[in-house]
Motif scaffolding. Sequence first.
Motif, PDB file in Angstrom:
ATOM      1  N   ALA A  97      39.365  71.749  46.729  1.00 46.79           N
ATOM      2  CA  ALA A  97      38.649  71.385  47.963  1.00 46.79           C
ATOM      3  C   ALA A  97      37.407  70.546  47.691  1.00 46.79           C
ATOM      4  O   ALA A  97      37.096  69.620  48.437  1.00 46.79           O
ATOM      5  N   GLU A  98      36.685  70.858  46.608  1.00 50.73           N
ATOM      6  CA  GLU A  98      35.417  70.179  46.364  1.00 50.73           C
ATOM      7  C   GLU A  98      35.586  68.885  45.551  1.00 50.73           C
ATOM      8  O   GLU A  98      34.615  68.173  45.305  1.00 50.73           O
ATOM      9  N   GLU A  99      36.803  68.579  45.148  1.00 47.36           N
ATOM     10  CA  GLU A  99      37.008  67.443  44.252  1.00 47.36           C
ATOM     11  C   GLU A  99      37.331  66.146  45.005  1.00 47.36           C
ATOM     12  O   GLU A  99      37.917  66.165  46.079  1.00 47.36           O
ATOM     13  N   VAL A 100      36.918  65.037  44.391  1.00 43.81           N
ATOM     14  CA  VAL A 100      37.241  63.700  44.894  1.00 43.81           C
ATOM     15  C   VAL A 100      38.090  63.007  43.823  1.00 43.81           C
ATOM     16  O   VAL A 100      37.699  62.976  42.651  1.00 43.81           O
ATOM     17  N   GLY A 101      39.226  62.473  44.231  1.00 48.74           N
ATOM     18  CA  GLY A 101      40.095  61.777  43.284  1.00 48.74           C
ATOM     19  C   GLY A 101      39.694  60.318  43.171  1.00 48.74           C
ATOM     20  O   GLY A 101      39.429  59.653  44.173  1.00 48.74           O
ATOM     21  N   ALA A 102      39.657  59.789  41.940  1.00 52.28           N
ATOM     22  CA  ALA A 102      39.309  58.387  41.701  1.00 52.28           C
ATOM     23  C   ALA A 102      40.493  57.703  41.011  1.00 52.28           C
ATOM     24  O   ALA A 102      40.988  58.185  39.993  1.00 52.28           O
ATOM     25  N   VAL A 103      40.936  56.604  41.613  1.00 43.61           N
ATOM     26  CA  VAL A 103      42.084  55.856  41.094  1.00 43.61           C
ATOM     27  C   VAL A 103      41.594  54.500  40.596  1.00 43.61           C
ATOM     28  O   VAL A 103      40.896  53.780  41.317  1.00 43.61           O
ATOM     29  N   LEU A 104      41.971  54.147  39.369  1.00 40.61           N
ATOM     30  CA  LEU A 104      41.608  52.839  38.813  1.00 40.61           C
ATOM     31  C   LEU A 104      42.721  51.836  39.131  1.00 40.61           C
ATOM     32  O   LEU A 104      43.905  52.144  38.962  1.00 40.61           O
ATOM     33  N   THR A 105      42.331  50.645  39.616  1.00 46.49           N
ATOM     34  CA  THR A 105      43.309  49.600  39.928  1.00 46.49           C
ATOM     35  C   THR A 105      42.813  48.262  39.370  1.00 46.49           C
ATOM     36  O   THR A 105      41.666  48.155  38.919  1.00 46.49           O
ATOM     37  N   LEU A 106      43.667  47.266  39.420  1.00 45.76           N
ATOM     38  CA  LEU A 106      43.262  45.915  39.013  1.00 45.76           C
ATOM     39  C   LEU A 106      43.610  44.936  40.129  1.00 45.76           C
ATOM     40  O   LEU A 106      44.738  44.935  40.634  1.00 45.76           O
ATOM     41  N   GLU A 107      42.640  44.109  40.514  1.00 48.34           N
ATOM     42  CA  GLU A 107      42.879  43.063  41.511  1.00 48.34           C
ATOM     43  C   GLU A 107      42.783  41.710  40.815  1.00 48.34           C
ATOM     44  O   GLU A 107      41.697  41.238  40.509  1.00 48.34           O
ATOM     45  N   GLY A 108      43.941  41.121  40.526  1.00 55.70           N
ATOM     46  CA  GLY A 108      43.962  39.805  39.892  1.00 55.70           C
ATOM     47  C   GLY A 108      44.410  39.876  38.444  1.00 55.70           C
ATOM     48  O   GLY A 108      43.723  40.459  37.605  1.00 55.70           O
ATOM     49  N   ALA A 109      45.577  39.244  38.164  1.00 53.02           N
ATOM     50  CA  ALA A 109      46.120  39.257  36.808  1.00 53.02           C
ATOM     51  C   ALA A 109      45.327  38.362  35.865  1.00 53.02           C
ATOM     52  O   ALA A 109      45.573  38.372  34.656  1.00 53.02           O
ATOM     53  N   ASP A 110      44.353  37.617  36.387  1.00 50.22           N
ATOM     54  CA  ASP A 110      43.517  36.764  35.521  1.00 50.22           C
ATOM     55  C   ASP A 110      42.939  37.569  34.353  1.00 50.22           C
ATOM     56  O   ASP A 110      42.745  37.038  33.264  1.00 50.22           O
ATOM     57  N   ALA A 111      42.672  38.843  34.622  1.00 46.10           N
ATOM     58  CA  ALA A 111      42.001  39.678  33.619  1.00 46.10           C
ATOM     59  C   ALA A 111      42.769  39.762  32.312  1.00 46.10           C
ATOM     60  O   ALA A 111      42.173  39.890  31.245  1.00 46.10           O
ATOM     61  N   PHE A 112      44.120  39.693  32.397  1.00 42.84           N
ATOM     62  CA  PHE A 112      44.884  39.834  31.152  1.00 42.84           C
ATOM     63  C   PHE A 112      45.596  38.536  30.744  1.00 42.84           C
ATOM     64  O   PHE A 112      46.423  38.537  29.827  1.00 42.84           O
ATOM     65  N   GLY A 113      45.249  37.420  31.426  1.00 40.95           N
ATOM     66  CA  GLY A 113      45.785  36.112  31.008  1.00 40.95           C
ATOM     67  C   GLY A 113      47.292  36.099  31.004  1.00 40.95           C
ATOM     68  O   GLY A 113      47.917  36.362  32.028  1.00 40.95           O
ATOM     69  N   ASN A 114      47.892  35.811  29.827  1.00 47.82           N
ATOM     70  CA  ASN A 114      49.356  35.880  29.721  1.00 47.82           C
ATOM     71  C   ASN A 114      49.754  36.920  28.672  1.00 47.82           C
ATOM     72  O   ASN A 114      50.777  36.786  28.015  1.00 47.82           O
ATOM     73  N   ASP A 115      48.924  37.951  28.540  1.00 50.29           N
ATOM     74  CA  ASP A 115      49.081  38.922  27.454  1.00 50.29           C
ATOM     75  C   ASP A 115      49.549  40.265  28.015  1.00 50.29           C
ATOM     76  O   ASP A 115      48.755  41.053  28.525  1.00 50.29           O
ATOM     77  N   ILE A 116      50.840  40.538  27.896  1.00 54.50           N
ATOM     78  CA  ILE A 116      51.407  41.762  28.466  1.00 54.50           C
ATOM     79  C   ILE A 116      50.870  43.002  27.745  1.00 54.50           C
ATOM     80  O   ILE A 116      50.811  44.092  28.326  1.00 54.50           O
ATOM     81  N   MET A 117      50.421  42.830  26.493  1.00 55.79           N
ATOM     82  CA  MET A 117      49.850  43.957  25.751  1.00 55.79           C
ATOM     83  C   MET A 117      48.556  44.430  26.420  1.00 55.79           C
ATOM     84  O   MET A 117      48.282  45.627  26.510  1.00 55.79           O
ATOM     85  N   LYS A 118      47.764  43.466  26.918  1.00 53.95           N
ATOM     86  CA  LYS A 118      46.545  43.833  27.632  1.00 53.95           C
ATOM     87  C   LYS A 118      46.888  44.582  28.918  1.00 53.95           C
ATOM     88  O   LYS A 118      46.200  45.527  29.300  1.00 53.95           O
ATOM     89  N   LEU A 119      47.946  44.155  29.593  1.00 57.88           N
ATOM     90  CA  LEU A 119      48.351  44.849  30.821  1.00 57.88           C
ATOM     91  C   LEU A 119      48.746  46.286  30.503  1.00 57.88           C
ATOM     92  O   LEU A 119      48.318  47.219  31.186  1.00 57.88           O
ATOM     93  N   ARG A 120      49.535  46.453  29.443  1.00 48.68           N
ATOM     94  CA  ARG A 120      49.920  47.826  29.064  1.00 48.68           C
ATOM     95  C   ARG A 120      48.691  48.649  28.709  1.00 48.68           C
ATOM     96  O   ARG A 120      48.618  49.840  29.009  1.00 48.68           O
ATOM     97  N   THR A 121      47.706  48.011  28.076  1.00 50.17           N
ATOM     98  CA  THR A 121      46.464  48.719  27.729  1.00 50.17           C
ATOM     99  C   THR A 121      45.762  49.212  28.995  1.00 50.17           C
ATOM    100  O   THR A 121      45.272  50.351  29.041  1.00 50.17           O
ATOM    101  N   LEU A 122      45.738  48.360  30.022  1.00 50.61           N
ATOM    102  CA  LEU A 122      45.124  48.778  31.289  1.00 50.61           C
ATOM    103  C   LEU A 122      45.894  49.939  31.912  1.00 50.61           C
ATOM    104  O   LEU A 122      45.299  50.872  32.460  1.00 50.61           O
ATOM    105  N   PHE A 123      47.220  49.899  31.825  1.00 51.59           N
ATOM    106  CA  PHE A 123      48.009  51.015  32.363  1.00 51.59           C
ATOM    107  C   PHE A 123      47.679  52.298  31.605  1.00 51.59           C
ATOM    108  O   PHE A 123      47.577  53.368  32.195  1.00 51.59           O
ATOM    109  N   ARG A 124      47.492  52.168  30.282  1.00 47.89           N
ATOM    110  CA  ARG A 124      47.175  53.361  29.489  1.00 47.89           C
ATOM    111  C   ARG A 124      45.767  53.867  29.777  1.00 47.89           C
ATOM    112  O   ARG A 124      45.463  55.039  29.590  1.00 47.89           O
TER     113      ARG A 124
END
Length: 315
Positions: A104-131
Motif C-alpha cells: 500500500a505504501e509503495e510507489v512503483g518506478a519504471v525505467l523507459t527510453l524515449e528515442g533510439a538515438d541513445a544507442f546509435g546502431n549498437d544492439i549491445m547497448k540496447l540489451r544493456t539498457l534492458f538489463r
Amino acid sequence: MEIIDTHCDALLKLQEDYRKSFCFSNDHSLMSYKDSKELDTNADKLRQGNVRVQFFAIFIPQAVPDSEKWQHALEQADRFYSEVLAQENFVHIRHFKEIEDLKAEEVGAVLTLEGADAFGNDIMKLRTLFRLGVLSLGLVWNNANLVADGAGENRGTGLSNFGWDVIDCCNEYGVLIDVSHLNVEGFNDVIGRADRVIATHSNARGIYDHPRNLYDDQIKQLINNNGMINIVFNPPFVKEGSVEIKDLFPHIDRIVELGGEENIGLGSDFDGISEYIKDLEDAGKYSNLTVKLTERYGSGFTKRMAYDNFIRRFC
Ligand SMILES: [Zn+2]
C-alpha cells in the motif's frame, strides 16, 4: 484512485541539475527528487496524486552530439537509481507483473527510453539498457534516427533494417514498443511486427490535428493489436488556446467510439512540458482529473483508464 502514468521526463531535469551543480560548480546542492518544486512529478507529488506507478523516460535532447548520447543515457539511468529509487518506499519495477505485488505504501518506478538515438546502431547497448531495467522503448523522439523517422522529421520511410532488429530485440525481452512520436510509415511497420505496443503519451488526431496525435486508423490498429493509447496532458496536443480538464473529453470519447474503452490510459508528459492544463499542473493534482472523469464517465471507466487497463493488458 490509483494511477499508472506511462510518461514523464523527470530524469532529464535531474541529470541537467546534477551536471550543473555537481560537475561544473562547487555547489553540491542537488535537486532533490523528494520535494523539489521544479519537478512536476517529485515523490511528494506522486504520493499526493495517488500515483501508484510512474514511468521515467531516459530522453536525450536532439542538440546533444551523437558521440555523447550514450553517456547522457547512462547519467539519466544513474539518476533513476541514485535519486528516484532512493526515495522511501520507491520500488523498481523490473517486470510489469511486479506492479500487483506493490504494498500500500509503495510507489512503483519504471525505467523507459524515449528515442533510439541513445544507442546509435549498437544492439549491445540496447540489451544493456534492458538489463538495467528499461521496459518500454520509444523508437524516436521528433527527429529521425537510425531506427525510424519521427513525427517532426518524416522522410516518408518506415523502419530501417536496424529498426527491424530493434523490434525483434524488444520482442525477445518482452519490452513494450512505444509508438508516440513515430511517423505513420514507422507505425505501420511496428504494428505488424511488435508483440506489445503502446502509445505512452498521445491524443486523437481526429479531434485535434497535431503530428504528435494518432489518426483514427492508428487508434483502431492499436486496439486490434491489444495495445494501449494513453492520453497526454500537453496543451498543444489537446486544442488551441487555454486548456481545461474537460477538453480532454473529446479525445477520450473518440478513442472509446473507436472501440478503445479497455485500451485507454494516462501518460501525462509531466516534466517534459512547459504549458499545463488548468488544475492539472503537476502529479499532485491527479485527483482533479479523476473526479472530473468520474463525473463524466463513472467510477468503473475511470478506474479502468487510470489503472486496470494497463494491468489487464501488460501484467
Ligand atoms: Zn515525448
